[in-house]
Design a protein around this motif. Structure first.
Motif, PDB file in Angstrom:
ATOM      1  N   GLN A 325       0.834  -1.210   0.000  1.00 40.93           N
ATOM      2  CA  GLN A 325       0.000   0.000   0.000  1.00 40.93           C
ATOM      3  C   GLN A 325       0.863   1.251   0.000  1.00 40.93           C
ATOM      4  O   GLN A 325       0.525   2.260  -0.605  1.00 40.93           O
ATOM      5  CB  GLN A 325      -0.907   0.014   1.238  1.00 40.93           C
ATOM      6  N   ASP A 326       1.993   1.178   0.700  1.00 46.60           N
ATOM      7  CA  ASP A 326       2.899   2.323   0.804  1.00 46.60           C
ATOM      8  C   ASP A 326       3.991   2.323  -0.267  1.00 46.60           C
ATOM      9  O   ASP A 326       4.914   3.130  -0.207  1.00 46.60           O
ATOM     10  CB  ASP A 326       3.573   2.326   2.185  1.00 46.60           C
ATOM     11  N   GLY A 327       3.913   1.385  -1.210  1.00 50.88           N
ATOM     12  CA  GLY A 327       4.907   1.353  -2.281  1.00 50.88           C
ATOM     13  C   GLY A 327       6.250   0.791  -1.846  1.00 50.88           C
ATOM     14  O   GLY A 327       7.274   1.109  -2.445  1.00 50.88           O
ATOM     15  N   ARG A 432       6.169  -2.324 -10.688  1.00 45.96           N
ATOM     16  CA  ARG A 432       5.420  -1.963  -9.484  1.00 45.96           C
ATOM     17  C   ARG A 432       3.911  -2.106  -9.647  1.00 45.96           C
ATOM     18  O   ARG A 432       3.205  -2.515  -8.730  1.00 45.96           O
ATOM     19  CB  ARG A 432       5.794  -0.535  -9.068  1.00 45.96           C
ATOM     20  N   ARG A 433       3.422  -1.765 -10.834  1.00 43.88           N
ATOM     21  CA  ARG A 433       1.972  -1.796 -11.046  1.00 43.88           C
ATOM     22  C   ARG A 433       1.411  -3.212 -10.949  1.00 43.88           C
ATOM     23  O   ARG A 433       0.204  -3.400 -10.788  1.00 43.88           O
ATOM     24  CB  ARG A 433       1.636  -1.196 -12.407  1.00 43.88           C
ATOM     25  N   LYS A 436      -0.455  -5.844  -6.592  1.00 41.20           N
ATOM     26  CA  LYS A 436      -1.638  -5.168  -6.062  1.00 41.20           C
ATOM     27  C   LYS A 436      -1.607  -5.270  -4.535  1.00 41.20           C
ATOM     28  O   LYS A 436      -1.244  -6.328  -3.995  1.00 41.20           O
ATOM     29  CB  LYS A 436      -2.933  -5.816  -6.572  1.00 41.20           C
ATOM     30  N   ALA A 437      -2.006  -4.203  -3.894  1.00 43.67           N
ATOM     31  CA  ALA A 437      -2.012  -4.211  -2.426  1.00 43.67           C
ATOM     32  C   ALA A 437      -3.330  -4.799  -1.938  1.00 43.67           C
ATOM     33  O   ALA A 437      -4.089  -4.166  -1.199  1.00 43.67           O
ATOM     34  CB  ALA A 437      -1.798  -2.803  -1.892  1.00 43.67           C
TER      35      ALA A 437
ATOM     36  N   ASP B  13       3.723   7.024 -14.084  1.00 45.12           N
ATOM     37  CA  ASP B  13       3.070   6.496 -15.277  1.00 45.12           C
ATOM     38  C   ASP B  13       1.583   6.811 -15.161  1.00 45.12           C
ATOM     39  O   ASP B  13       0.880   6.227 -14.331  1.00 45.12           O
ATOM     40  CB  ASP B  13       3.310   4.986 -15.359  1.00 45.12           C
ATOM     41  N   GLU B  15      -0.798   6.044 -16.850  1.00 44.08           N
ATOM     42  CA  GLU B  15      -1.720   4.955 -17.212  1.00 44.08           C
ATOM     43  C   GLU B  15      -2.184   4.203 -15.969  1.00 44.08           C
ATOM     44  O   GLU B  15      -3.218   3.531 -15.984  1.00 44.08           O
ATOM     45  CB  GLU B  15      -0.998   3.985 -18.155  1.00 44.08           C
ATOM     46  N   ARG B  16      -1.446   4.312 -14.903  1.00 41.44           N
ATOM     47  CA  ARG B  16      -1.746   3.505 -13.718  1.00 41.44           C
ATOM     48  C   ARG B  16      -2.984   4.001 -12.973  1.00 41.44           C
ATOM     49  O   ARG B  16      -3.268   5.192 -12.939  1.00 41.44           O
ATOM     50  CB  ARG B  16      -0.538   3.488 -12.776  1.00 41.44           C
ATOM     51  N   GLU B  21      -4.978  -0.643  -7.987  1.00 40.10           N
ATOM     52  CA  GLU B  21      -3.808  -1.299  -7.378  1.00 40.10           C
ATOM     53  C   GLU B  21      -3.901  -1.308  -5.851  1.00 40.10           C
ATOM     54  O   GLU B  21      -3.065  -1.919  -5.188  1.00 40.10           O
ATOM     55  CB  GLU B  21      -2.514  -0.581  -7.793  1.00 40.10           C
ATOM     56  N   LYS B  22      -4.910  -0.599  -5.328  1.00 40.10           N
ATOM     57  CA  LYS B  22      -5.138  -0.503  -3.875  1.00 40.10           C
ATOM     58  C   LYS B  22      -3.971   0.185  -3.160  1.00 40.10           C
ATOM     59  O   LYS B  22      -3.639  -0.156  -2.023  1.00 40.10           O
ATOM     60  CB  LYS B  22      -5.376  -1.890  -3.237  1.00 40.10           C
ATOM     61  N   LYS B  23      -3.346   1.106  -3.858  1.00 39.15           N
ATOM     62  CA  LYS B  23      -2.208   1.809  -3.251  1.00 39.15           C
ATOM     63  C   LYS B  23      -2.612   3.225  -2.879  1.00 39.15           C
ATOM     64  O   LYS B  23      -3.588   3.770  -3.393  1.00 39.15           O
ATOM     65  CB  LYS B  23      -1.021   1.790  -4.202  1.00 39.15           C
ATOM     66  N   ASN B  24      -1.817   3.812  -2.001  1.00 36.58           N
ATOM     67  CA  ASN B  24      -2.235   5.081  -1.411  1.00 36.58           C
ATOM     68  C   ASN B  24      -1.350   6.239  -1.869  1.00 36.58           C
ATOM     69  O   ASN B  24      -0.452   6.081  -2.703  1.00 36.58           O
ATOM     70  CB  ASN B  24      -2.240   4.957   0.113  1.00 36.58           C
ATOM     71  N   VAL B  26       0.943   7.802  -0.263  1.00 35.47           N
ATOM     72  CA  VAL B  26       2.358   7.630   0.104  1.00 35.47           C
ATOM     73  C   VAL B  26       3.086   6.841  -0.982  1.00 35.47           C
ATOM     74  O   VAL B  26       4.209   7.178  -1.379  1.00 35.47           O
ATOM     75  CB  VAL B  26       2.482   6.922   1.474  1.00 35.47           C
ATOM     76  N   SER B  27       2.423   5.821  -1.483  1.00 35.67           N
ATOM     77  CA  SER B  27       3.022   5.017  -2.547  1.00 35.67           C
ATOM     78  C   SER B  27       3.272   5.872  -3.786  1.00 35.67           C
ATOM     79  O   SER B  27       4.361   5.836  -4.374  1.00 35.67           O
ATOM     80  CB  SER B  27       2.089   3.852  -2.883  1.00 35.67           C
ATOM     81  N   ARG B  30       6.140   8.283  -2.988  1.00 38.64           N
ATOM     82  CA  ARG B  30       7.421   7.593  -2.841  1.00 38.64           C
ATOM     83  C   ARG B  30       7.965   7.176  -4.212  1.00 38.64           C
ATOM     84  O   ARG B  30       9.127   7.420  -4.543  1.00 38.64           O
ATOM     85  CB  ARG B  30       7.260   6.347  -1.963  1.00 38.64           C
ATOM     86  N   GLU B  31       7.112   6.547  -4.988  1.00 39.33           N
ATOM     87  CA  GLU B  31       7.577   6.034  -6.275  1.00 39.33           C
ATOM     88  C   GLU B  31       8.026   7.172  -7.191  1.00 39.33           C
ATOM     89  O   GLU B  31       9.047   7.074  -7.872  1.00 39.33           O
ATOM     90  CB  GLU B  31       6.471   5.212  -6.941  1.00 39.33           C
ATOM     91  N   ASP B  35      11.807   7.837  -8.468  1.00 36.27           N
ATOM     92  CA  ASP B  35      12.076   7.902  -9.911  1.00 36.27           C
ATOM     93  C   ASP B  35      12.758   9.227 -10.260  1.00 36.27           C
ATOM     94  O   ASP B  35      13.624   9.280 -11.142  1.00 36.27           O
ATOM     95  CB  ASP B  35      10.770   7.785 -10.707  1.00 36.27           C
TER      96      ASP B  35
END
Lengths: 439, 420
Positions: A325-327, A432-433, A436-437, B13, B15-16, B21-24, B26-27, B30-31, B35
């Motif tokens: 979730q936090d990458g 990364r994509r 899935k979290a 990106d 496109e994402r 992706e269920k990411k927040n 912070v993700s 950070r990414e 980069d």
């Protein structure tokens, strides 16, 4: 390369109709859509338009039947065959194409695993030199991967031009594959999926449930895929799964060292017509409750009946999801590597086998390890294997995992893992994509 | 005043779909930050070192986190990415779709006055947490919500549809000719995006014919004469750009065996705010040759500060939230007189191979439009172009670029000229 007119045979199929839309849109070419009946071809136009969301391509889509096939082929720069995955059926169609094609017309098959050499046999020398495998993945507008197969007798200039055309005009992420069963993507993918199904059979009674949903919980989207493995099999269709695996087991037995068998419960479900989502039931089914709500049910291998999905307690999976979730991708994988549970062990087993199988397959069936990344990322939506290899610690890390796992030792311990030293030729695909979290 | 150098950065990106992706947040941050470190060979230790001397700041552009994520205070979020940001002055800047351009403006000012050596500019928006209809409602708050958006479905397409109406009437344009030009803008930007590896629509189909087929089931009308093909997308995305003082840029160049002249700098800028309501803008514009005179003024301000004119600009990035806004930008940039924008489109001047290429990246329509990140994305694309880093969509020999980022119905106009 200039392509003004294309014939698609089998245009009413799920892939055929969408390929028609794709080709009309990106090639701006007239597309003869050939099906068994005019009604089917006309209906397929709607599917084609819908697939690329563009009414503007309608004038380019021409419904046709097999009666008009000779004229269609005669007028075409490219004939794409997308009929049933049956050698006899395809050879019959190819015979008609061979009779009617003009010199210079490219012919290609969308086969997912039949031999291009055998399919090309009915053409004369000139025809064979322009006959290729062009395996689109389904749905083609969303999954841009394509396997391109040429033979030793292929016209090298046309093959190069056509390959470039597929990449730059049709916007395919294309890899060149040898004429081997299931080519590259399905070889890696179905080997993985089938072994997961085998493990489901072995672990049919675990943690208050077991079997299909248990393995899917262990290898869910947090392990680098958009859909859990057996959910994928259900989506693809159990009949398709069996057909591809039978072909692989027959034609590439050396690859599996006898490990791979189609699980009995899969063949049982197929024989009962429970083919997966497309038939209403398979590995899963939806049940409507009295209050009108839906409940997803899973086939319980031991009970030979459906039951509600089990919520398995998997602390390693929950911790991985939190990191994702936090990458924090490496941290998520590190959790998996350090966990001592049976489930984490199974998860590691499959991820390691996925990586090793991908490297071996890529070098056997395609050009380089980059091909496996392209196949799995753009054809399956799975984490590129070279990136996963890196996250698992590279060759050394993977050898350490194998050393600690008796199943892995037995399965792939004798393989020469120097194959993992092969480096990518191109920059890596952003992995990364694909994680899935979510569980 | 100190000169402000642009060291580069990176975008996510587009496109994402982070919701899928269920990411927040912070993700996403950070990414994109990591980069950007990779793209510039900076790292966390650079931030830590400058932080000790209070010589680095963080400037975050975001429009509507409260709605999309139920989250404010974006300025503090890099502390969740890494503790090196603890103690570093950071804040969020908001000006609707011009939010991250305003963040750049604030960062630039701090460097100009000598208060900082390095500014980390972030633009970020996660929009795919809601469906397009709800998203349209949220965006309505970039207008005068109570008077222009309340109870209206998709208020912004309608406001920019009004811009099209005003253009047709004001300059007595032939409707078909005008709409065909808008279709060409759409087709151009989708085509350009095919060459941009981080564009949201890089795999999507669009053609001039499709863009012209407004009112069909696959290109329905959404705002007056404007259809789906005239609109930018709902996008998740972030951008990070590093700005630097001459002192820091000189050290940066020396460490990398570069000449200082090789590092692009901000040559000019403009920031003007027009009346909030669209009809008030139109009314005010009647006294000038332009429908959007303050947008034109922001461009003139940037040219004047850079001591350049339109003839000196090699590449443009503009705010094509709708095709009608890019059409208006053509005269705002001075490529044509107002009312004559169709000439630039019909003659291909604004195409990649033309004399005044606009949006070779694909623009908002092609690259995507995470609203709080779009200004920084355009700015980053100027840096990519003038430093020869726009792989796939590089304008050969580009040395000077101009961008126009607008917020609301062209209420806030922000411009920058970046060059070597």
């Amino acid at each position: 390369m200039v392509i003004n007119t294309i014939t698609v045979i089998g245009a009413n199929g799920a892939v055929g109709s969408q390929v028609c839309g794709l080709l009309a849109a990106f090639c701006n070419a007239k597309v003869f859509m050939v099906s068994r009946s005019m009604e089917k071809s006309i209906a397929a136009i709607e599917q084609a338009v819908k697939s690329v969301r563009a009414d503007s391509i309608r004038p380019l889509l021409v419904p046709m039947t097999y009666h008009e096939l000779p004229e269609c082929v005669q007028q075409s720069d490219w004939v794409f065959e997308s009929v049933a995955e049956d050698l006899a059926v395809k050879l019959e169609i190819n015979t008609h194409i061979a009779k009617n094609r003009r010199v210079g017309t490219i012919v290609s098959s969308g086969t997912s695993g039949l031999s291009i050499e055998e399919l090309a046999a009915v053409f004369n020398e000139e025809g064979r030199s322009l006959y290729f495998g062009t395996h689109f993945f389904n749905p083609p507008y969303n999954l841009p991967f394509m396997e391109f197969t040429q033979m030793q007798w292929s016209n090298p200039v046309v093959a190069t031009d056509f390959y470039d055309y597929l990449q730059s005009v049709v916007l395919r992420k294309t890899v060149q594959t040898n004429d081997k069963a299931a080519f590259l993507g399905n070889r890696i993918g179905f080997l993985f999926l089938n072994e997961v199904a085998q493990f489901a059979e072995i672990h049919k009674k675990c943690s208050g449930g077991g079997g299909i949903d248990y393995l899917d919980a262990i290898l869910g989207p947090f392990t680098g895929r958009s859909m859990a493995p057996l959910n994928t099999v259900d989506f693809v269709g159990l009949d398709i799964h069996v057909a591809i695996m039978e072909n692989l087991i027959e034609k590439a037995p050396e690859f599996f060292s006898g490990e791979q068998k189609i699980p009995q419960f899969v063949t049982r479900l197929v024989s009962q017509g429970r083919l997966g989502r497309k038939s209403g039931s398979g590995l899963f089914k939806m049940e409507y409750l009295p209050d009108g709500s839906k409940q997803k049910m899973v086939y319980d291998i031991g009970l030979d009946s459906y039951r509600p999905l089990q919520k398995y307690i998997l602390p390693y999976a929950d911790r991985m999801v939190t990191y994702l979730q936090d990458g924090l991708y490496q941290e998520a994988i590190d959790v998996l590597l350090a966990d001592s549970s049976d489930e984490a062990s199974i998860c590691r087993y499959f991820l390691v086998k996925y990586v090793v199988c991908s490297y071996i397959s890529a070098l056997e069936v395609a050009e380089s390890v980059d091909s496996a990344d392209i196949a799995m990322a753009y054809g399956y939506g799975w984490v590129p294997p070279t990136s996963l290899c890196f996250l698992l610690g590279g060759r050394v890390g993977i050898e350490n995992i194998i050393e600690r796992d008796i199943r892995l030792k037995e399965s792939i311990g004798s393989l020469d893992l120097s194959v993992l030293d092969n480096e990518r030729t191109y920059p890596p695909i952003d992995y990364r994509r694909y994680f899935k979290a979510s569980r | 005043m100190e000169q402000v150098f642009v060291l580069g950065g990176e975008q996510s990106d587009f496109e994402r779909n982070f919701t899928k992706e269920k990411k927040n947040l912070v993700s996403l941050l950070r990414e994109t930050l990591e980069d950007s470190f990779k793209a510039t060979s900076l790292d966390y230790s650079t931030i830590a070192e400058l932080g000790k001397a209070d010589r680095v700041g963080v400037f975050v552009g975001n429009f509507d986190g409260e709605h999309y994520l139920n989250q404010g205070h974006f300025g503090a979020f890099l502390t969740e990415v890494s503790p090196v940001f603890n103690g570093i002055p950071s804040a969020r800047y908001e000006a609707a779709c011009a939010s991250s351009a305003i963040a750049i403006d604030a960062a630039m000012t701090k460097i100009q006055v000598g208060a900082l050596d390095l500014a980390v500019v972030v633009g970020a928006e996660l929009m795919k947490t809601v469906n397009s209809s709800v998203c349209g409602d949220f965006l309505g708050s970039a207008a005068y919500q109570a008077k222009e958006a309340a109870g209206i479905s998709f208020p912004f397409p309608k406001l920019f549809g009004r811009l099209a109406d005003v253009y047709l009437e004001r300059y007595a344009l032939d409707e078909k000719r005008y709409l065909d030009c808008l279709a060409e803008i759409s087709n151009k930007n989708y085509s350009n995006a095919k060459h941009n590896p981080l564009a949201q629509t890089r795999k999507w189909f669009m053609s001039l014919e499709q863009a012209k087929q407004r009112g069909t089931s696959t290109n329905s009308l959404v705002g007056g004469r404007l259809a789906i093909s005239d609109c930018s997308q709902v996008t998740d995305g972030a951008v990070v750009v590093f700005l630097a003082s001459e002192k820091f840029a000189r050290e940066y160049a020396t460490k990398r065996n570069l000449k200082l002249d090789a590092i692009p700098r901000i040559l000019g800028w403009g920031h003007r705010v027009a009346p909030l309501r669209f009809e008030a803008k139109v009314e005010e514009g009647k006294a000038t040759p332009y429908v959007l005179p303050w947008t034109r003024q922001a461009v003139l301000d940037a040219y004047a500060r850079a001591n350049l004119s339109v003839a000196d600009i090699d590449v443009f990035e503009t705010h094509d939230c709708f095709t009608s806004s890019e059409y208006a930008a053509i005269s705002a940039f001075g490529i044509t007189d107002p009312g004559k924008e169709y000439q630039a489109i019909e003659q291909g001047l604004v195409h990649r191979q033309g004399s005044h290429p606009i949006n070779p990246s694909g623009g908002l329509i092609g690259v995507g439009h995470p609203v709080g990140a779009s200004g920084a994305r355009m700015f980053l694309d100027l840096w990519k172009q003038v430093s020869n880093n726009a792989e796939g969509y590089q304008i050969d020999g580009a040395k000077t670029g101009m961008m126009l980022n607008i917020g609301g119905s062209a209420t806030t106009s922000c411009t920058f000229v970046v060059g070597r």
